[in-house]
Design a protein around this motif. Structure first.
Motif, PDB file in Angstrom:
ATOM      1  N   ALA A   1      -8.849   1.649 -18.128  1.00 20.83           N
ATOM      2  CA  ALA A   1      -8.232   0.501 -18.791  1.00 20.83           C
ATOM      3  C   ALA A   1      -6.865   0.867 -19.344  1.00 20.83           C
ATOM      4  O   ALA A   1      -5.899   0.098 -19.228  1.00 20.83           O
ATOM      5  CB  ALA A   1      -9.143  -0.005 -19.909  1.00 20.83           C
ATOM      6  N   GLN A   2      -6.762   2.045 -19.937  1.00 16.82           N
ATOM      7  CA  GLN A   2      -5.483   2.475 -20.501  1.00 16.82           C
ATOM      8  C   GLN A   2      -4.447   2.735 -19.409  1.00 16.82           C
ATOM      9  O   GLN A   2      -3.265   2.410 -19.570  1.00 16.82           O
ATOM     10  CB  GLN A   2      -5.698   3.717 -21.364  1.00 16.82           C
ATOM     11  CG  GLN A   2      -6.515   3.435 -22.622  1.00 16.82           C
ATOM     12  CD  GLN A   2      -6.925   4.691 -23.371  1.00 16.82           C
ATOM     13  OE1 GLN A   2      -6.939   5.791 -22.800  1.00 16.82           O
ATOM     14  NE2 GLN A   2      -7.256   4.550 -24.644  1.00 16.82           N
ATOM     15  N   ALA A   3      -4.902   3.302 -18.293  1.00 15.19           N
ATOM     16  CA  ALA A   3      -3.990   3.532 -17.168  1.00 15.19           C
ATOM     17  C   ALA A   3      -3.484   2.208 -16.602  1.00 15.19           C
ATOM     18  O   ALA A   3      -2.300   2.074 -16.253  1.00 15.19           O
ATOM     19  CB  ALA A   3      -4.690   4.347 -16.083  1.00 15.19           C
ATOM     20  N   LEU A   4      -4.374   1.222 -16.522  1.00 21.64           N
ATOM     21  CA  LEU A   4      -3.968  -0.097 -16.040  1.00 21.64           C
ATOM     22  C   LEU A   4      -2.970  -0.731 -16.992  1.00 21.64           C
ATOM     23  O   LEU A   4      -1.980  -1.337 -16.558  1.00 21.64           O
ATOM     24  CB  LEU A   4      -5.199  -0.987 -15.864  1.00 21.64           C
ATOM     25  CG  LEU A   4      -4.934  -2.432 -15.425  1.00 21.64           C
ATOM     26  CD1 LEU A   4      -4.156  -2.472 -14.107  1.00 21.64           C
ATOM     27  CD2 LEU A   4      -6.248  -3.205 -15.296  1.00 21.64           C
ATOM     28  N   ALA A   5      -3.193  -0.594 -18.287  1.00 23.61           N
ATOM     29  CA  ALA A   5      -2.261  -1.150 -19.271  1.00 23.61           C
ATOM     30  C   ALA A   5      -0.869  -0.555 -19.103  1.00 23.61           C
ATOM     31  O   ALA A   5       0.143  -1.267 -19.169  1.00 23.61           O
ATOM     32  CB  ALA A   5      -2.788  -0.909 -20.684  1.00 23.61           C
ATOM     33  N   ARG A   6      -0.798   0.762 -18.852  1.00 22.43           N
ATOM     34  CA  ARG A   6       0.509   1.407 -18.645  1.00 22.43           C
ATOM     35  C   ARG A   6       1.167   0.901 -17.368  1.00 22.43           C
ATOM     36  O   ARG A   6       2.379   0.653 -17.339  1.00 22.43           O
ATOM     37  CB  ARG A   6       0.335   2.931 -18.594  1.00 22.43           C
ATOM     38  CG  ARG A   6      -0.055   3.549 -19.940  1.00 22.43           C
ATOM     39  CD  ARG A   6       0.058   5.064 -19.897  1.00 22.43           C
ATOM     40  NE  ARG A   6      -0.902   5.667 -18.962  1.00 22.43           N
ATOM     41  CZ  ARG A   6      -2.126   6.056 -19.294  1.00 22.43           C
ATOM     42  NH1 ARG A   6      -2.559   5.894 -20.540  1.00 22.43           N
ATOM     43  NH2 ARG A   6      -2.923   6.602 -18.397  1.00 22.43           N
TER      44      ARG A   6
END
Length: 334
Positions: free
Chosen positions: A94-99
């Motif tokens: 999820a954090q990678a997608l947000a970036r």
């Protein structure tokens, strides 16, 4: 007219297709799903790679473990996205997608549709106004008995638990209404269906604003208490209109979804019930979410984007991990 592609032809994907087709501000580009046997009144594609048409936004309704990969692919094409919940299979994804979305300057919305219930938005606004003073604690109860057929030949029998399937939505409700959750502690209940799957438990919460709370949950216990039963939003769950969340503050208390408000001073005088307006739901939450998605594509701030939803997922993951470390029998007591 916004050109919308739906990815994933499961039950929720079909509902999104129907919503898009009925919306006067949308044009349905089609459905992308590798199962070409799915019959819908829409142009069919096996995958997003097959799309040559112009797309303004994509609704990703695939299995959770595919959300991040599909979101990355859509971001690479500049498509704004509405992603079903939970936002991704892991917090790291999820954090990678947000970036990736930030780098691509692509806007996102996550389908925590409970935030579109007007009664919940009203509760959030009134608490922010101080109708019960400073929030002290909150108690939330979700208890349903899922039918045995729910688990037959189903991925939920091995990898799923009510934490990620159900409780993740209640966690998002608490974050939305009360504030960010800073600490958790959890106790696991007995597993009654002959597997080591998490079935019930109790969770203690601390919020950044100093409030505390508890969640008690079970998918083995028939009861009238739970968000779906109280609101009546799910046709598969009987509606009871019973409260399932109770919030106390320095000036009073309020229960949800009835929005029953009590105000008082100290224990020498009984608290008094105060008349409190309850808004009527003017629009199905899924339709309200689609309206908002069109606005998000035009630059309006999202009610919950991928980065925000990652925080809900992080709390649910911490609870799941804490419960998984405990025995599947009776909870350990100090």
């Amino acid at each position: 007219m916004k050109r919308i592609l739906v990815v994933g032809g499961g039950l929720i994907g079909i509902r999104h297709i129907q919503a898009v087709k009925q919306h006067p501000g949308c044009h349905l580009v089609g459905l992308a799903d590798p199962d070409m046997s799915i019959r819908v009144d829409a142009t069919r594609f096996a995958s997003m790679d097959d799309i040559q048409d112009d797309v303004d936004g994509v609704i990703i309704a695939t299995p959770t473990h595919l959300h991040a990969a599909h979101g990355m692919a859509a971001a690479a094409r500049g498509w704004h996205m509405l992603i079903e919940k939970p936002v991704a299979g892991t917090v790291a994804e999820a954090q990678a997608l947000a970036r990736a979305l930030e780098q691509a300057q692509v806007r996102s919305l996550v389908g925590h549709h409970r935030r579109y219930h007007q009664v919940l938005q009203h509760l959030k606004a009134k608490i922010a106004e101080g109708v019960i003073g400073r929030v002290i604690n909150v108690s939330l109860l979700w208890a349903m008995r899922k039918p045995d057929a729910y688990f037959e030949q189903n991925w939920r029998t091995s990898g799923g638990s009510p934490v990620m399937i159900n409780l993740v939505h209640d966690i998002d409700v608490l974050r939305f209404v009360i504030g960010e959750i800073s600490e958790i502690a959890a106790l696991r209940g007995a597993s009654l269906r002959g597997t080591d799957r998490i079935e019930s438990g109790a969770v203690a919460l601390a919020f950044e604003n100093g409030a505390t709370g508890t969640i008690s949950f079970a998918d083995t216990a028939p009861s009238p208490w739970g968000f779906e039963a109280g609101i009546g939003e799910n046709p598969n769950i009987g509606t009871t209109h019973q409260d399932m969340m109770w919030i106390t503050g320095t000036r009073g208390a309020i229960s949800f979804p009835s929005l029953t408000l009590w105000q008082g001073k100290d224990w020498g005088t009984p608290s008094e019930r105060v008349e409190f307006d309850k808004p009527a739901q003017s629009c199905v939450p899924l339709d309200a979410q689609l309206d908002h998605f069109l606005d998000v594509m035009d630059g309006v701030a999202p009610l919950i984007d991928v980065a925000d939803a990652a925080r809900t997922l992080a709390v649910a993951t911490r609870i799941e991990e804490a419960l998984a470390k405990q025995s599947a029998g009776l909870p350990v007591r100090a």
